[in-house]
Enzyme design. Sequence first.
Site, PDB file in Angstrom:
ATOM      1  N   GLU A  12       5.686  10.745  11.413  1.00 26.56           N
ATOM      2  CA  GLU A  12       6.838  11.532  11.745  1.00 26.56           C
ATOM      3  C   GLU A  12       6.493  12.801  11.028  1.00 26.56           C
ATOM      4  OE1 GLU A  12      11.529  11.126  10.721  1.00 26.56           O
ATOM      5  OE2 GLU A  12      10.331  10.658   8.992  1.00 26.56           O
ATOM      6  N   ASP A  37       6.877   7.481   7.448  1.00 21.93           N
ATOM      7  CA  ASP A  37       8.012   8.148   7.334  1.00 21.93           C
ATOM      8  C   ASP A  37       7.841   9.611   6.577  1.00 21.93           C
ATOM      9  OD1 ASP A  37      11.224   8.402   7.038  1.00 21.93           O
ATOM     10  OD2 ASP A  37      10.602   8.638   4.946  1.00 21.93           O
TER      11      ASP A  37
END
Length: 759
Positions: free
Chosen positions: A434, A398
Amino acid sequence: MSSAAEQEAVAGGHATGNGRALDERRPSAVVNGAHRAAPPPAVPVWPGASTPLGARFRVGPDGVAGTNFALWAGGAEAVDLCLFDEAGKETRARLTELTHEIWHGFVPGVMPGQRYGYRVHGRWDPWTGARWNPAKLLLDPYARAVDGEYAAFGLAPELYGHVRDWPDQHVADTVRDDRDSAPFVPKGVVVHDDDDWSDDRRPKTPWADSVIYELHVRGFTQRHPGIPEELRGTYAGLAHPAAIEHLVKLGVTAVELLPVHQFAHEDHLLRRGLRNYWGYNSIGYFAPHAGYAASGTTGQQVGEFKRMVRALHAAGIEVVLDVVYNHTAEASEFGPTLSLKGIDNQRYYRLTPDARRYADYTGCGNTLNVVQPHVLRLITDSLRYWVTEMGVDGFRFDLAAALARSMHDVDMLSPFLAVIAQDPVLRRVKLIAEPWDVGSGGYQVGAFPPLWTEWNDRYRNAVRDFWRHALPDVREMGYRLSGSSDLYAWGGRRPYASVNFVTAHDGFTLRDLVSYDRKHNEANGEGNRDGTDDNRSWNCGAEGETEDEGVRALRRRQLRNLLTTLLLSTGVPMLVAGDELGRTQRGNNNAYCQDNEIGWLDWSLLEDPGWRALFELTSRLIALRHRHPVLRRRAFFSGRAHSADGLRDLAWFTPHGTEMTEGDWYAPAATLAMYLSGRDIPGRDERGAPVRDDSFLAVLHAGDRPVPFTLPGPPWADRYEVVVDTSQEDQADAPGSTHRAETEITVPARSVLLLKVVD
């Protein structure tokens, strides 16, 4: 804080942790009573060892069983180990050994299942970033299991190192609160597990052959009728044959689990009767989230998670974890003190030049200081643990750009990326970035080094825009369908560096993408201000659910178009759990706090013939992808002729059956046709033979009217057979029809035709 300073700073006295007088611009105080010094240890503490970090049960060579505790707290003045019995009674023991900034000790007789935490002593001077407060029980960053919840209806004020309700809120974080937080803090649990995984067989699916399925452990299993009620919402539920049967029928090769590290719920959600559902609020990087365990939370969750991984591996399915190492649940300087903030705030977190504040590249209040060696060690130790001892096959990071920042700027030679690249365990697993964060210069799509794959949001945007007929031309779509060579054809990267997706957990579901023009997040309690307004969606003529059969039929067709486009594109496709069933979140594009039927899968959709047909089409497309290497290439297309007849590995055609010119790429168009040659696939199979496959012509037409299309003739083909026709609800009627080359066919409005070249 020293005892003298504690006495000086009681009940509103203005002093810093070192006893220095303060003027009114820098108030600092201790209220609610000074924390008492630790009593003499009630249990013996032997010197023990400084490694490994965490709580490790062992039996010594003298036959004495116990647990070694080791905590890195470099700036601390003292560390107390706190042991808790079943009634919550606390026994403290001072760790007196300090080796290379690691406080450690061996406690004989401490067995697996023991609940524990730490109290760390040091200066209280938030103006310099020092936030030690021994009144606050702290979770061990290396705890392998966590027992208990932080709160049920709002975080208790005792959980904060500062006084939350200080009259002057601008400086509230500088006023120390000495109330004991132990009754409100979940405890670490000593875990002993000598499982060697000798009976496990990792699938080791090559990247090019992978199909990723993003799912939430609780949301996927909570309403599944085939899973026993007591197992729904748990790791055991995901390991149940009924859950795995769906994954196998669908044909995916990997599940990407939304965060399963122990996480905490935000105060503002709890006060609204909501919870953090997605889990992007980590507080324990070694512990499986206790809320997903059916078997117990005093260590049993570890074994349950492992059994889930084994069951998925036995079905040929890899396990990828969505991990959140960029920030923690301790939020900003006004957030709670749960673990790292009270251990060594100055070094665990990135601070601004005004050291009282956090550098926030994540939008969540804080950012881990990954350039600090012990913070980097925490992350890499965690990653290796999940691979070697928990059996997982990879990670999706993330906000990975936040991890790649050196001092301030994103740096692809940063310590984090360098360590991953040379680590003998981590460089062999699947690594997905990401590739952005919320800081300046944080958008880094296409920039991560060759070891990494990336979520490709440019693919998402292009496909959404094409099917709502909003692209100014087809250049972007051409790149995305063929592997995004403009982003990834450098440094030895391959087409599978692009993780292609149309939807993800964050945003509309696929069904909502074709049902709503606007977000409808009222249930989140934030006045519909949360969530993006850039949805690139089209409601097909009515906002939300409708009884209009024409609109409903068009929506189902658009779903077939989007799924077919995704699964025919070069790169690694990622689906979101439930999109193959027509799952809806009722227009909520930010369901992070919806631990209810909005966020859970509705398995009754499979009883509807229309949604069942969508599942069957998705399964058929994945099977088609698995059968045909031309659809999952390991190298980029060259676009050049590889034979005397002029046949190329990739060619693009207009509806007239002619190859596209440079000018065609810059012109508005609703139709794009892509020819994939199975004769010119680079590479060889496992036995060294050339890879050969069928050739295909994919025609994508986003226009609202049918279009005549002339099928390309030799050398491309003599005949074509229709394999997929998304204008058909029931795909059983689509395959089988054949057409001669150079004849004109009609491509239905808003549809995809996939045609196989027939010899």
